[in-house]
Write an enzyme that holds these catalytic residues in place. Structure first.
Site, short mmCIF file in Angstrom:
data_model
loop_
_atom_site.label_atom_id
_atom_site.label_comp_id
_atom_site.label_asym_id
_atom_site.label_seq_id
_atom_site.Cartn_x
_atom_site.Cartn_y
_atom_site.Cartn_z
N ASP A 70 -37.47 -5.99 26.61
CA ASP A 70 -37.37 -4.75 26.73
C ASP A 70 -39.00 -4.15 26.88
OD1 ASP A 70 -37.37 -2.03 26.01
OD2 ASP A 70 -37.53 -2.54 23.76
N ASN A 108 -39.68 -0.81 27.43
CA ASN A 108 -39.83 0.75 27.33
C ASN A 108 -39.70 0.85 25.85
OD1 ASN A 108 -37.33 0.52 27.45
ND2 ASN A 108 -36.93 2.44 28.65
N ASP A 141 -37.21 0.57 23.39
CA ASP A 141 -36.21 1.10 23.07
C ASP A 141 -35.01 -0.01 22.45
OD1 ASP A 141 -35.09 0.05 25.43
OD2 ASP A 141 -33.96 1.52 26.22
N ASP A 199 -34.48 -4.40 29.93
CA ASP A 199 -34.24 -3.56 31.26
C ASP A 199 -34.79 -4.20 32.49
OD1 ASP A 199 -37.31 -3.31 30.71
OD2 ASP A 199 -36.82 -1.97 29.17
N ASP A 230 -16.18 -10.29 38.62
CA ASP A 230 -15.72 -10.33 37.23
C ASP A 230 -14.01 -10.25 37.09
OD1 ASP A 230 -16.09 -9.94 34.15
OD2 ASP A 230 -15.19 -7.84 34.73
N GLU A 286 -15.23 -15.32 38.69
CA GLU A 286 -14.82 -15.39 37.16
C GLU A 286 -13.47 -15.99 37.25
OE1 GLU A 286 -14.94 -14.06 32.51
OE2 GLU A 286 -14.26 -12.58 34.46
C1 GLC Z 1 -15.11 -10.51 32.04
C2 GLC Z 1 -16.51 -10.42 31.45
C3 GLC Z 1 -16.17 -10.30 30.04
C4 GLC Z 1 -15.59 -8.80 29.81
C5 GLC Z 1 -14.37 -8.85 30.86
C6 GLC Z 1 -13.89 -7.13 30.75
O1 GLC Z 1 -14.22 -11.34 31.60
O2 GLC Z 1 -17.07 -11.58 31.77
O3 GLC Z 1 -17.51 -10.20 29.39
O4 GLC Z 1 -15.31 -8.61 28.59
O5 GLC Z 1 -14.63 -9.20 31.94
O6 GLC Z 1 -14.98 -6.78 31.76
CA CA Z 2 -35.51 -1.04 27.43
#
Ligand code: GLC
Ligand code: CA
Length: 543
Positions: free
Chosen positions: A38, A40, A42, A46, A217, A281
């Site tokens: 981080d 900044n 918060d 980032d 994903d 994935e």
């Molecule tokens: C994939 C990601 C996981 C997320 C899911 C829904 O499985 O790795 O973290 O919860 O997609 O977006």
């Molecule tokens: Ca930050």
């Protein structure tokens, strides 16, 4: 930088020993933008934080980073809830910061892979707001809308990953929409040509900017059954598993259309110079996984092999799992190995700190591209956060909390581990006095040093990169395999238990220790038998 300057010297190049593309030569470092650094104040990591740690990643010896989603997002689901595909979440930075990250990474020969959330958007995405506004809206068909059954109930029995029906009633237009994950994450309709074109344009937006690849994903879920049939009950479901596992994914996973889409995405990235890459994935059986390299035409370069992220850490199970994977993938495509992701328990939590070195050796001596999950290189255990305190919506809804593996990267032993000057969004590990970059980077015997040396060795040893993988032993204590090419035979002997073990070299005869997980026996000559200590891994160059 908390790292002693001198240690940044001796860094290794990504040797092009084999003429293979970059994504076959090095290792990928997966990091969560909100949990890396981080800058900044918060409490949330980032892009500026990632930029300021590129020197560290170069020093470590990886050649690519995979960033968690950093698109505009309500951040209810770690950014896997995208509300705009062609911009950067202001909490993480800006497009200008992203461009700077790309430039600075490329200057250091680090490639940048973005997470690509193609299955769903956030409900706050303008596309969904339009889609739900009226049945006649031109974007209605961009999402999955269905009428109720005659009795008003949902269209079928499909269960959300996070529990309950995947169908959410939307009173405004009197239909259900589908959501595999949260109801604030509506699933996209990839059979709609306009949606498909819009998504490809968004990918093009990032490719044009210079992104080196994408991790798709939830890749097997993009298409659903055209007839919306009920999924059969899973007879092997055990309570405690994720709710959607109560059904078999017969009509929700790997449906017709998916392979054609991957071919199209591959064609898109192939138009760009610089070996852009597609990772995916997949939580599917290995025989299904290997089909995503493509059968009639190329699909993904790297369908991720996630078997070890949830395999029991036992020599017989681990040994058989990697042997089966390596044999199935052989001749189909380039392998990958992953120990941990943001969705599973960390290796130290699963296997214990004593095994972290053995795990590192296993990860970095497989044939194929390893992915390293941030913090594993310093043995972070994570923090036990009870489900009722979870930030992760899966944790709150199912009890399977992923926060423990998502806590801030530990740069130093300070109270916030050098991650932030203020209290971070998730608690910092109690192991930070020892599991931190500053102290381990100064310690020749640390896990971090072992990661560096393994990565260095991998870059320098063609046999480790693309030599064949020959499994020799799987259990009860040892996992043993050979990596071999025309010039070199390497033997990897990993002791997965807390007591000593002996491996008889037999036909292998004799050799010399190249690297041990405890750095005190390098150069040692071994003949006849190799004695390994408790929790030790040894890499031997055979004569
Ligand atoms: C994939 C990601 C996981 C997320 C899911 C829904 O499985 O790795 O973290 O919860 O997609 O977006
Ligand atoms: Ca930050």
């Amino acid at each position: 930088m908390p790292i002693a300057a001198g240690l940044l010297d001796g860094r290794i190049e990504n040797h092009n020993v084999s003429g293979r593309p970059w994504w076959q030569r090095g290792a990928v470092y997966q990091l969560l933008v909100p949990s890396f650094l981080d800058t900044n104040r918060d409490g949330l990591g980032d892009l500026g934080g990632v930029i300021s740690r590129l020197d560290y990643l170069q020093w470590l010896g990886v050649n690519a980073i995979w960033l968690s989603p950093c698109y505009p997002s309500p951040l209810e689901e770690l950014g896997y809830d995208v509300s705009e595909y062609c911009d950067i979440e202001p909490k993480f930075g800006s497009l200008a910061a992203f461009d700077r990250l790309l430039d600075e990474a490329h200057e250091r020969e680090l490639h940048v892979i973005m997470d690509w959330v193609g299955n769903h958007t956030a409900a706050s995405h303008p596309w969904f707001r339009e889609s739900r506004s009226s049945r006649r809206n031109p974007r209605r068909d961009w999402y999955l809308w269905r009428d109720p059954k005659a009795d008003g109930s949902p269209p079928n029995n499909w269960v959300s990953v996070f529990g309950g029906s995947v169908w959410q009633w939307d009173a405004a237009t009197s239909q259900y929409y589908m959501h595999t994950f949260l109801r604030s994450q509506p699933d996209l309709n990839w059979r709609c040509p306009e949606l498909r074109a819009a998504m490809l344009r968004a990918l093009t937006f990032w490719l044009d900017r210079g992104v080196d690849g994408f991790r798709l994903d939830a890749a097997p879920l993009f298409f659903k059954d055209r007839l919306w049939r009920d999924n059969p009950v899973n007879p092997d479901y055990r309570p405690g598993e994720l709710p959607d596992s109560s059904l078999l994914p017969t009509y929700t996973r790997n449906q017709p259309g998916l392979h054609e889409l991957f071919v199209e995405l591959r064609t898109l990235v192939a138009r760009y110079a610089g070996d852009r890459v597609l990772l995916g994935e997949f939580y599917v059986p290995v025989e299904e996984l290997v089909t995503f390299y493509g059968s009639t035409a190329p699909e993904l370069h790297l369908p991720l092999n996630l078997a070890l992220t949830h395999t029991e850490w036992r020599a017989d199970v681990v040994g058989r799992t990697i042997a089966e994977y390596q044999s199935r993938v052989s001749g189909r495509g380039w392998p990958t190995t992953t120990l941990d992701t943001h969705d599973q328990e960390r290796i130290v939590a699963r296997a214990g700190l004593a095994q972290a070195r053995v795990a590192a050796m296993l990860l970095l001596t497989q044939r194929g591209t390893p992915t390293i999950y941030y913090g594993d290189e310093i043995g972070m255990e994570g923090v036990a956060i009870p489900p009722d305190e979870a930030v992760d919506p899966q944790g709150r809804r199912t009890g399977r909390n992923r926060d423990p593996a998502r806590t801030p990267m530990q740069w130093s032993s300070e109270v916030y581990a050098g991650f932030s000057a203020v209290e971070p969004w998730l608690p910092v590990g109690a192991d930070r006095p020892t599991a931190n970059v500053a102290s381990q980077s100064r310690d020749a015997g640390s896990l971090l040093t072992l990661y560096r040396r393994l990565l260095e060795l991998r870059a320098a040893e063609p046999a480790l990169q693309d030599g064949v993988h020959e499994p020799l032993i799987a259990g009860p204590k040892l996992v043993v395999y050979r990596r071999r090419n025309a010039e070199r035979r390497l033997l990897v002997v990993l002791n997965l238990v807390h007591e000593p073990a002996v491996y008889a070299l037999g036909d292998e005869g004799s050799g010399k220790v190249l690297l041990s997980s405890v750095p005190d026996r390098e150069g040692e000559r071994v003949t006849g038998q190799l004695k390994v200590r408790a929790d030790e891994g040894v890499l031997l160059a055979l004569d």
